[in-house]
Scaffold this motif. Structure first.
Motif, PDB file in Angstrom:
ATOM      1  N   ASN A  29       0.768  -1.040  -0.079  1.00  0.00           N
ATOM      2  CA  ASN A  29      -0.139   0.026  -0.079  1.00  0.00           C
ATOM      3  C   ASN A  29       0.746   1.374  -0.132  1.00  0.00           C
ATOM      4  O   ASN A  29       0.441   2.188  -0.625  1.00  0.00           O
ATOM      5  N   ILE A  30       1.965   1.342   0.695  1.00  0.00           N
ATOM      6  CA  ILE A  30       2.741   2.355   0.832  1.00  0.00           C
ATOM      7  C   ILE A  30       3.508   2.668  -0.723  1.00  0.00           C
ATOM      8  O   ILE A  30       3.500   3.742  -1.059  1.00  0.00           O
ATOM      9  N   GLU A  31       3.852   1.389  -1.271  1.00  0.00           N
ATOM     10  CA  GLU A  31       4.492   1.741  -2.670  1.00  0.00           C
ATOM     11  C   GLU A  31       3.425   2.123  -3.721  1.00  0.00           C
ATOM     12  O   GLU A  31       3.790   2.920  -4.431  1.00  0.00           O
ATOM     13  N   MET A  32       2.205   1.524  -3.478  1.00  0.00           N
ATOM     14  CA  MET A  32       1.010   2.211  -4.240  1.00  0.00           C
ATOM     15  C   MET A  32       0.835   3.844  -4.222  1.00  0.00           C
ATOM     16  O   MET A  32       0.591   4.444  -4.998  1.00  0.00           O
ATOM     17  N   VAL A  33       0.827   4.007  -2.925  1.00  0.00           N
ATOM     18  CA  VAL A  33       0.830   5.763  -2.707  1.00  0.00           C
ATOM     19  C   VAL A  33       1.910   6.409  -3.167  1.00  0.00           C
ATOM     20  O   VAL A  33       1.591   7.438  -3.869  1.00  0.00           O
ATOM     21  N   ASN A  34       3.121   5.741  -3.026  1.00  0.00           N
ATOM     22  CA  ASN A  34       4.263   6.461  -3.709  1.00  0.00           C
ATOM     23  C   ASN A  34       4.118   6.713  -5.231  1.00  0.00           C
ATOM     24  O   ASN A  34       4.382   7.827  -5.868  1.00  0.00           O
ATOM     25  N   ARG A  35       3.702   5.771  -5.873  1.00  0.00           N
ATOM     26  CA  ARG A  35       3.453   5.672  -7.215  1.00  0.00           C
ATOM     27  C   ARG A  35       2.370   6.745  -7.606  1.00  0.00           C
ATOM     28  O   ARG A  35       2.525   7.307  -8.610  1.00  0.00           O
ATOM     29  N   LEU A  62       7.775   6.329   2.734  1.00  0.00           N
ATOM     30  CA  LEU A  62       7.286   7.380   1.855  1.00  0.00           C
ATOM     31  C   LEU A  62       8.557   8.204   1.137  1.00  0.00           C
ATOM     32  O   LEU A  62       9.351   8.694   1.828  1.00  0.00           O
ATOM     33  N   THR A  63       8.299   8.053  -0.278  1.00  0.00           N
ATOM     34  CA  THR A  63       9.295   8.966  -1.080  1.00  0.00           C
ATOM     35  C   THR A  63       9.431  10.324  -0.783  1.00  0.00           C
ATOM     36  O   THR A  63      10.253  11.155  -0.966  1.00  0.00           O
ATOM     37  N   ASN A  64       7.925  10.755  -0.112  1.00  0.00           N
ATOM     38  CA  ASN A  64       7.689  12.184  -0.446  1.00  0.00           C
ATOM     39  C   ASN A  64       7.092  12.633   0.861  1.00  0.00           C
ATOM     40  O   ASN A  64       6.031  13.614   0.541  1.00  0.00           O
ATOM     41  N   HIS A  65       7.460  12.364   1.944  1.00  0.00           N
ATOM     42  CA  HIS A  65       6.598  12.522   3.323  1.00  0.00           C
ATOM     43  C   HIS A  65       6.784  13.967   3.549  1.00  0.00           C
ATOM     44  O   HIS A  65       7.747  14.678   3.679  1.00  0.00           O
ATOM     45  N   SER A 246      -9.450   9.870  -3.315  1.00  0.00           N
ATOM     46  CA  SER A 246      -9.285  10.579  -4.268  1.00  0.00           C
ATOM     47  C   SER A 246      -8.014  10.999  -4.737  1.00  0.00           C
ATOM     48  O   SER A 246      -7.674  12.065  -5.176  1.00  0.00           O
ATOM     49  N   ILE A 247      -7.072  10.087  -4.579  1.00  0.00           N
ATOM     50  CA  ILE A 247      -5.668  10.460  -4.936  1.00  0.00           C
ATOM     51  C   ILE A 247      -5.235  10.903  -6.293  1.00  0.00           C
ATOM     52  O   ILE A 247      -4.653  11.979  -6.583  1.00  0.00           O
ATOM     53  N   GLU A 248      -5.751  10.231  -7.327  1.00  0.00           N
ATOM     54  CA  GLU A 248      -5.386  10.451  -8.617  1.00  0.00           C
ATOM     55  C   GLU A 248      -6.076  11.786  -9.038  1.00  0.00           C
ATOM     56  O   GLU A 248      -5.372  12.703  -9.511  1.00  0.00           O
TER      57      GLU A 248
END
Length: 393
Positions: A29-35, A62-65, A246-248
């Motif tokens: 899930n973290i990886e999906m959020v990063n993408r 997270l890559t951009n916390h 609503s991330i996208e």
């Protein structure tokens, strides 16, 4: 089935009921959020996690916390004491004593931002700041809900419903020298918080149409409001939007600099009603079967962990293993026992039933710890806020 067998093996010696977390699902899930978030900063919604150690774990991956969104002054202080910083309190605070307790942290350089949408909220913060000679940072919460007159699509929260409301508050803020506007929040609740697949199937096409129409209005109003606010307050350093639902959509908005995400990391049952959600269920709770009043009825000990919001079947926990189980319509999830309909007559006294909670962090209010596993290997326990002796709201 493999995941269920893994869980049964990893948790074989635990006392039921217990809450658990699949760390492989969390990592996914973290990886999906990063993408999905691409170049947007991610502000973690603490109410959806409610575990200090897990909050830290997620932030590190997270890559951009970009900080935290808290939900109460006392919770904010609790996290400040544990080294957290850049805390946006997502809801207006009017308890003077609780606000005052945060002033020493702010005076010592901690970033704590208060949410406001009215002059009354601002006035209180100004008076506290003036009394302690400390400038308090605030974030303006604009209301992105859509009012169709016969139907209000969204949430009844912020009073800043129109551009004129924003301009009026901007004018009033000019006299408050001990507050500084540093952020704007525009949470599209009717998109992020309304499931695409409702409990009543007939509502699905209506909700889809309402969401599509609302997206256009959100885009126009948020852009215009941010422009007005930035023009009046050049110190604005972030525009917050979105949620796990609503991330996208939110990440396409140029004016938005950060997205608040919380539920996606646990992916509770309510979010399985969203289209195109590439996440995996990560948190569960397990109950023991203690009674069999009928061949097709099994009674579990505990289980009354119903989620907040408008009452409905979608706020009830969902039995997920064995797969053929359902709650009884006239009993639901009970305070100390939960009967389930066992279509296949597969359960016996002593067996375990796994459930998903409807929402994310609320499950943590029922348990002191989340038992973590990777595959069939028990890893460790993560204390919840409750396990740390903390209770907020």
């Amino acid at each position: 089935m493999d995941k269920v067998n893994d869980a049964l093996k990893a948790y074989a010696n635990l006392k039921r009921p217990f809450a658990c977390i699949d760390m492989e699902a969390v990592d996914w899930n973290i990886e999906m959020v990063n993408r999905l978030t691409v170049d947007k900063k991610i502000r973690i919604a603490t109410k959806s996690v409610r575990s200090v150690e897990l909050l830290r774990y997620i932030a590190e991956q997270l890559t951009n916390h970009g900080g935290w969104m808290t939900y109460d002054c006392e919770e904010t202080q609790f996290l400040l004491e544990r080294g957290f910083d850049d805390l946006l309190i997502g809801y207006p605070q009017l308890e003077k004593a609780a606000i005052v307790l945060l002033i020493p942290y702010i005076a010592n350089g901690a970033k704590v931002i208060f949410m406001v949408d009215s002059e009354e909220q601002v006035g209180l913060l100004h008076r506290i700041g003036e009394a302690f000679d400390v400038k308090i940072e605030i974030c303006l919460d604009i209301n992105l809900s859509t009012d169709y007159k016969l139907l209000y699509f969204g949430t009844q929260r912020s009073s800043l419903k129109k551009l004129d409301d924003v301009r009026e508050l901007i004018q009033k803020l000019q006299v408050y020298s001990f507050v500084e506007v540093v952020g704007v929040m525009g949470y599209e609740a009717q998109i992020a918080g309304v499931a695409d697949i409702p409990a009543a199937k007939w509502q699905k096409p209506i909700i889809r149409a309402l969401k599509l129409h609302s997206e256009k209005k959100v885009d126009l109003y948020r852009k215009a409001a941010v422009h007005e606010i930035r023009k009046a307050f050049p110190a604005v350093r972030f525009v917050n939007g979105g949620g796990s639902g609503s991330i996208e959509f939110t990440c396409r908005a140029e004016e938005v600099s950060e997205v608040t995400i919380g539920s996606a990391f646990y992916f509770p049952a309510l979010f399985s009603r969203y289209n195109n959600a590439p996440f995996e269920p990560a948190t569960f709770f397990a109950l023991r079967v203690t009674r069999k009043p009928d061949a097709q009825i099994a009674v579990c000990h505990g289980g009354g962990y119903v989620a907040s919001g408008a009452p409905g079947i979608d706020k009830s926990p969902v039995p997920v293993w064995p797969k053929h189980l359902t709650l009884l319509a006239n009993e639901g999830a009970g305070e100390v026992q939960t009967p389930v309909y066992d279509k296949e007559k597969s359960l016996s006294i002593g067996d375990t039933v796994f459930f998903r909670h409807a929402k994310a962090g609320e499950l943590c209010e029922q348990f002191n710890e989340l038992h973590a596993r990777r595959g069939d290997r028990y890893v460790k326990t993560f204390k919840t806020y409750r396990g740390d002796g903390a209770c907020f709201l």
